[in-house]
Design an enzyme around this catalytic site. Structure first.
Site, PDB file in Angstrom:
ATOM      1  N   LYS A  14       0.831  -1.219   0.000  1.00 31.91           N
ATOM      2  CA  LYS A  14       0.000   0.000   0.000  1.00 31.91           C
ATOM      3  C   LYS A  14       0.864   1.269   0.000  1.00 31.91           C
ATOM      4  CE  LYS A  14      -1.810  -1.207   3.964  1.00 31.91           C
ATOM      5  NZ  LYS A  14      -1.058  -2.431   4.279  1.00 31.91           N
ATOM      6  N   ARG A  88      -8.765   0.553   9.949  1.00 29.02           N
ATOM      7  CA  ARG A  88      -8.316  -0.806  10.252  1.00 29.02           C
ATOM      8  C   ARG A  88      -9.443  -1.616  10.877  1.00 29.02           C
ATOM      9  NH1 ARG A  88      -2.880   0.392   9.500  1.00 29.02           N
ATOM     10  NH2 ARG A  88      -1.559  -1.219  10.355  1.00 29.02           N
ATOM     11  N   ARG A 124      12.078  -5.379   4.254  1.00 28.71           N
ATOM     12  CA  ARG A 124      11.874  -3.948   3.974  1.00 28.71           C
ATOM     13  C   ARG A 124      12.943  -3.099   4.652  1.00 28.71           C
ATOM     14  NH1 ARG A 124       6.136  -1.476   5.150  1.00 28.71           N
ATOM     15  NH2 ARG A 124       6.471  -2.473   7.152  1.00 28.71           N
ATOM     16  N   ARG A 158      12.403  -1.284  10.055  1.00 32.79           N
ATOM     17  CA  ARG A 158      11.449  -0.798  11.057  1.00 32.79           C
ATOM     18  C   ARG A 158      11.445  -1.727  12.257  1.00 32.79           C
ATOM     19  NH1 ARG A 158       5.805   0.537   8.058  1.00 32.79           N
ATOM     20  NH2 ARG A 158       4.993  -0.712   9.763  1.00 32.79           N
ATOM     21  N   ARG A 169       1.262  -8.888  13.769  1.00 35.53           N
ATOM     22  CA  ARG A 169       0.523  -7.905  12.956  1.00 35.53           C
ATOM     23  C   ARG A 169      -0.403  -8.619  11.965  1.00 35.53           C
ATOM     24  NH1 ARG A 169       5.423  -4.846  10.584  1.00 35.53           N
ATOM     25  NH2 ARG A 169       3.907  -3.800   9.258  1.00 35.53           N
TER      26      ARG A 169
HETATM   27  P1  AP5 Z   1       4.984  -1.571   1.708  1.00 32.11           P
HETATM   28  O1  AP5 Z   1       4.471  -0.802   0.546  1.00 32.11           O
HETATM   29  O2  AP5 Z   1       5.876  -0.872   2.655  1.00 32.11           O
HETATM   30  O3  AP5 Z   1       3.773  -2.305   2.475  1.00 32.11           O
HETATM   31  P2  AP5 Z   1       2.483  -1.722   3.202  1.00 32.11           P
HETATM   32  O4  AP5 Z   1       1.295  -2.410   2.637  1.00 32.11           O
HETATM   33  O5  AP5 Z   1       2.480  -0.227   3.178  1.00 32.11           O
HETATM   34  O6  AP5 Z   1       2.738  -2.314   4.636  1.00 32.11           O
HETATM   35  P3  AP5 Z   1       2.950  -1.611   6.055  1.00 32.11           P
HETATM   36  O7  AP5 Z   1       3.798  -2.549   6.862  1.00 32.11           O
HETATM   37  O8  AP5 Z   1       3.432  -0.219   5.991  1.00 32.11           O
HETATM   38  O9  AP5 Z   1       1.556  -1.666   6.572  1.00 32.11           O
HETATM   39  P4  AP5 Z   1       1.135  -1.792   7.994  1.00 32.11           P
HETATM   40  O10 AP5 Z   1      -0.274  -1.721   7.711  1.00 32.11           O
HETATM   41  O11 AP5 Z   1       1.500  -2.912   8.849  1.00 32.11           O
HETATM   42  O12 AP5 Z   1       1.954  -0.635   8.737  1.00 32.11           O
HETATM   43  P5  AP5 Z   1       1.499   0.802   9.171  1.00 32.11           P
HETATM   44  O13 AP5 Z   1       2.671   1.654   9.061  1.00 32.11           O
HETATM   45  O14 AP5 Z   1       0.223   1.186   8.510  1.00 32.11           O
HETATM   46  O15 AP5 Z   1       5.726  -2.863   1.119  1.00 32.11           O
HETATM   47  C1  AP5 Z   1       6.308  -3.843   1.971  1.00 32.11           C
HETATM   48  C2  AP5 Z   1       7.628  -4.342   1.367  1.00 32.11           C
HETATM   49  O16 AP5 Z   1       7.377  -4.984   0.128  1.00 32.11           O
HETATM   50  C3  AP5 Z   1       8.643  -3.210   1.063  1.00 32.11           C
HETATM   51  O17 AP5 Z   1       9.936  -3.661   1.350  1.00 32.11           O
HETATM   52  C4  AP5 Z   1       8.475  -2.957  -0.439  1.00 32.11           C
HETATM   53  O18 AP5 Z   1       9.669  -2.483  -1.020  1.00 32.11           O
HETATM   54  C5  AP5 Z   1       8.098  -4.353  -0.948  1.00 32.11           C
HETATM   55  N1  AP5 Z   1       7.188  -4.309  -2.086  1.00 32.11           N
HETATM   56  C6  AP5 Z   1       6.164  -3.438  -2.281  1.00 32.11           C
HETATM   57  N2  AP5 Z   1       5.528  -3.705  -3.445  1.00 32.11           N
HETATM   58  C7  AP5 Z   1       6.160  -4.788  -3.983  1.00 32.11           C
HETATM   59  C8  AP5 Z   1       5.955  -5.552  -5.172  1.00 32.11           C
HETATM   60  N3  AP5 Z   1       4.958  -5.257  -6.033  1.00 32.11           N
HETATM   61  N4  AP5 Z   1       6.779  -6.612  -5.413  1.00 32.11           N
HETATM   62  C9  AP5 Z   1       7.778  -6.919  -4.529  1.00 32.11           C
HETATM   63  N5  AP5 Z   1       8.033  -6.231  -3.390  1.00 32.11           N
HETATM   64  C10 AP5 Z   1       7.218  -5.184  -3.108  1.00 32.11           C
HETATM   65  O19 AP5 Z   1       1.112   0.541  10.710  1.00 32.11           O
HETATM   66  C11 AP5 Z   1       2.099   0.243  11.685  1.00 32.11           C
HETATM   67  C12 AP5 Z   1       1.423   0.157  13.055  1.00 32.11           C
HETATM   68  O20 AP5 Z   1       0.809   1.432  13.389  1.00 32.11           O
HETATM   69  C13 AP5 Z   1       0.282  -0.856  13.172  1.00 32.11           C
HETATM   70  O21 AP5 Z   1       0.776  -2.161  13.468  1.00 32.11           O
HETATM   71  C14 AP5 Z   1      -0.529  -0.258  14.341  1.00 32.11           C
HETATM   72  O22 AP5 Z   1       0.080  -0.516  15.583  1.00 32.11           O
HETATM   73  C15 AP5 Z   1      -0.419   1.249  14.102  1.00 32.11           C
HETATM   74  N6  AP5 Z   1      -1.536   1.765  13.274  1.00 32.11           N
HETATM   75  C16 AP5 Z   1      -1.427   2.399  12.057  1.00 32.11           C
HETATM   76  N7  AP5 Z   1      -2.652   2.749  11.605  1.00 32.11           N
HETATM   77  C17 AP5 Z   1      -3.535   2.332  12.537  1.00 32.11           C
HETATM   78  C18 AP5 Z   1      -4.967   2.385  12.624  1.00 32.11           C
HETATM   79  N8  AP5 Z   1      -5.701   2.942  11.651  1.00 32.11           N
HETATM   80  N9  AP5 Z   1      -5.557   1.854  13.722  1.00 32.11           N
HETATM   81  C19 AP5 Z   1      -4.829   1.311  14.708  1.00 32.11           C
HETATM   82  N10 AP5 Z   1      -3.476   1.218  14.693  1.00 32.11           N
HETATM   83  C20 AP5 Z   1      -2.842   1.722  13.607  1.00 32.11           C
END
Ligand code: AP5
Length: 215
Positions: A14, A88, A124, A158, A169
């Site tokens: 995403k 979420r 990542r 991270r 997660r």
């Molecule tokens: P990447 O694009 O970074 O993945 P992503 O879907 O953005 O995953 P995130 O880990 O950022 O999502 P998340 O939902 O766990 O974390 P968030 O920061 O929101 O891609 C991942 C990897 O794959 C990278 O290395 C990339 O290079 C590679 N890649 C991408 N596309 C590719 C492709 N096509 N082919 C091959 N490789 C590829 O949340 C973190 C924490 O914050 C949560 O655990 C929670 O504690 C808190 N939080 C955030 N929002 C909320 C909410 N709304 N409610 C409650 N808690 C929340």
């Protein structure tokens, strides 16, 4: 406002796609990035959030709903937004729709087999200077350890991308996801994105979907 939400498991791509789409007129808001910035700045919000994030748990709904309401209340009403990481939970989705100006018009669901997610997340690396994201195997920087975008050598893992926290997660995600997809399916705004393609192919697919929705 025109709001498209990006749904999908941690690691489904995403953030990578949202960062690529900012030059077609959408602003990218990532709740994960907002929380990590708050932790870095040492704010009260960051202090509260850190304990949940380090364990791979969700930050409680009231905190997240207030954060988004506060952020969006400061934006022009004609903003076009890609919202990444929120909602979420169903209560978070309901909170967005409860305000007539923040109703969601499109929910893009990044669909990726679970077997690929752990490798994507543990490999990542994120630039601490500019936030660019890489993968040590799939999307490496041109020069090992150096950010393509800003030249910084601060490419780090991270703290919640260790295998143990990643598995937690994913389990938290699996508990919430079906309800959230149901919510948007009933609103007839849910669209699936095949996230197991190369980044450029996913971008093309997303652009088509965004264009036909927002014209
Ligand atoms: P990447 O694009 O970074 O993945 P992503 O879907 O953005 O995953 P995130 O880990 O950022 O999502 P998340 O939902 O766990 O974390 P968030 O920061 O929101 O891609 C991942 C990897 O794959 C990278 O290395 C990339 O290079 C590679 N890649 C991408 N596309 C590719 C492709 N096509 N082919 C091959 N490789 C590829 O949340 C973190 C924490 O914050 C949560 O655990 C929670 O504690 C808190 N939080 C955030 N929002 C909320 C909410 N709304 N409610 C409650 N808690 C929340």
């Amino acid at each position: 406002m025109q709001i498209a939400v990006l749904l999908g498991a941690p690691g489904s791509g995403k953030g990578t796609q949202a960062k690529r789409l900012t030059d077609v007129g959408f602003k990218h808001y990532s709740t994960g990035d907002m929380l990590r910035a708050a932790i870095k700045a040492g704010t009260q919000l960051g202090e509260k959030a850190r304990a949940f994030m380090d364990k791979g748990e969700l930050v409680p709904d009231p905190i997240m709903i207030d954060l988004i309401a506060d952020t969006f209340s400061k934006l022009p009403t004609d903003s076009r937004i890609l919202l990444d990481g929120f909602p979420r939970t169903v209560p978070q989705a309901e909170a967005l729709d409860a305000n007539p100006t923040t109703q969601v018009g499109l929910a893009l669901n990044f669909d990726l087999p679970e077997s690929l997610l752990v490798e994507r997340l543990t490999g990542r690396r994120t630039c601490q200077e500019c936030g660019a994201t890489y993968h040590i195997k799939f999307i490496p920087p041109k020069v090992s350890g150096v950010c393509d975008r800003c030249g910084s050598k601060a490419l780090m893992q991270r703290s919640d991308d260790t295998e143990e926290v990643v598995r937690r997660r994913l389990s938290v995600f699996n508990k919430q996801n079906a309800g959230l997809l149901d919510y948007y399916r009933k609103k007839s705004v849910l669209v699936t994105v095949r996230a197991d393609q190369p980044p450029a192919a996913i971008q093309t697919e997303l652009l088509k979907k965004l264009e036909s929705w927002s014209k």
